[in-house]
Design an enzyme around this catalytic site. Structure first.
Site, PDB file in Angstrom:
ATOM      1  N   TYR A 262       0.714  -1.243   0.141  1.00  0.00           N
ATOM      2  CA  TYR A 262      -0.062  -0.029  -0.058  1.00  0.00           C
ATOM      3  C   TYR A 262       0.624   1.181  -0.120  1.00  0.00           C
ATOM      4  O   TYR A 262       0.562   2.330  -0.410  1.00  0.00           O
ATOM      5  CB  TYR A 262      -0.970  -0.045   1.030  1.00  0.00           C
ATOM      6  CG  TYR A 262      -1.974  -0.881   1.249  1.00  0.00           C
ATOM      7  CD1 TYR A 262      -2.176  -2.161   0.196  1.00  0.00           C
ATOM      8  CD2 TYR A 262      -2.713  -1.209   2.394  1.00  0.00           C
ATOM      9  CE1 TYR A 262      -3.177  -2.997   0.519  1.00  0.00           C
ATOM     10  CE2 TYR A 262      -3.596  -2.304   2.608  1.00  0.00           C
ATOM     11  CZ  TYR A 262      -3.726  -3.089   1.640  1.00  0.00           C
ATOM     12  OH  TYR A 262      -4.596  -4.197   1.646  1.00  0.00           O
TER      13      TYR A 262
ATOM     14  N   HIS B 170       0.589 -11.242   1.744  1.00  0.00           N
ATOM     15  CA  HIS B 170      -0.328 -10.761   1.143  1.00  0.00           C
ATOM     16  C   HIS B 170      -0.787 -11.390  -0.073  1.00  0.00           C
ATOM     17  O   HIS B 170      -2.122 -11.357  -0.258  1.00  0.00           O
ATOM     18  CB  HIS B 170       0.179  -9.211   0.486  1.00  0.00           C
ATOM     19  CG  HIS B 170      -0.774  -8.336   0.165  1.00  0.00           C
ATOM     20  ND1 HIS B 170      -0.392  -7.186   0.353  1.00  0.00           N
ATOM     21  CD2 HIS B 170      -2.088  -8.342  -0.002  1.00  0.00           C
ATOM     22  CE1 HIS B 170      -1.495  -6.370  -0.090  1.00  0.00           C
ATOM     23  NE2 HIS B 170      -2.467  -6.989  -0.076  1.00  0.00           N
TER      24      HIS B 170
END
Length: 272
Positions: free
Chosen positions: A44, A102
């Protein structure tokens, strides 16, 4: 108790794709609304801003549940643990509460990344470990590989997508699910049924969707930059959907609307 099932942590504030002052303002609003669980990721690019906002919040560290995720580019012995150390420094913490992979390893062999995740746990870099975007088969494999319990598989989960296979795998493996894209990035609002059901409870369509997810036994991650929506997304614990309304919403699974697939993420697995 699994940390993500603690009452306050069942509702997490997701930080993607927020950055800078927009993120800081949103986290302040989330703290004010009652959020104490926050979700970020190396991918992110906002761990620094998330860490700064949480540090400035004045909330004691032991009242927070901080989740971050290791990106696939760091799934090597050379980069994995240094990347986690960099995440801890960015987040201004000695350890995170939950550390996730992730994505599955693009090689389709998740053993090495799961072993590296275990090393991060053994070194005290995280209190708990888990995965994200794993298929049912991968969940079963992960249980066989990991010595430590996996506390979550964070996946796309909303009423417009049939995730019954993953729910069954969750029961089989003991790996709980948690949701992202909880309101299908607004797609749920194109269907009148959620607002219609909401009127009977004095709740919005979004609140009905979020409550449905919780009643499926799945913690939620939500994101907004509007304080009124941030508060509303948190305010979903004071009503219970009836069995009839749950069944009506279950039927919406047949829409089979998936957001995250290989068109959006080329290295995504072949989802169930």
């Amino acid at each position: 108790m699994n940390i993500i099932f603690e009452k306050t942590f069942q509702r997490a504030f997701g930080t993607y794709p927020l950055k800078g002052n927009t993120l800081s303002d949103a986290i302040r609003a989330a703290i004010a609304a009652g959020y104490r669980a926050f979700d970020t990721a190396q991918m992110y690019g906002n761990e620094d801003a998330t860490g700064a906002a949480l540090a400035d919040s004045g909330i004691a560290r032991d009242e927070l549940c901080i989740t971050t995720k290791v990106g696939i580019e760091n799934f090597t012995a050379e980069f994995f643990l240094p990347s986690v150390e960099a995440s801890l420094n960015a987040l201004r913490v000695d350890q995170v509460d939950v550390l996730l992979l992730h994505w599955p390893d693009p090689s389709v062999d998740n053993r090495k990344s799961l072993e590296l995740l275990q090393q991060a746990l053994d070194r005290g870099m995280t209190r708990n470990i888990g995965v994200s975007n794993y298929t049912a088969r991968m969940m079963r494999d992960a249980v066989a590989i990991s010595d430590a319990p996996l506390v979550v598989n964070q996946v796309e989960f909303h009423p417009l997508l049939d995730q019954s296979t993953l729910i069954a795998a969750s029961i089989e493996t003991g790996i709980p699910l948690s949701s992202y894209c909880s309101v299908a990035r607004g797609e749920v609002f194109r269907h009148d049924i959620f607002a219609e059901i909401g009127r009977g409870y004095g709740k919005s369509a979004a609140q009905v969707v979020l409550r449905w997810i919780l009643q499926k036994g799945v913690p939620i991650n939500t994101m907004s930059t509007k304080p009124e929506n941030i508060r509303a997304n948190f305010d979903v614990m004071d009503f219970t959907l009836s069995a009839i309304d749950m069944a009506r919403i279950d039927a919406m699974n047949a829409t089979n609307y998936r957001i995250v697939d290989r068109k959006l993420v080329p290295y995504a697995p072949a989802f169930d």
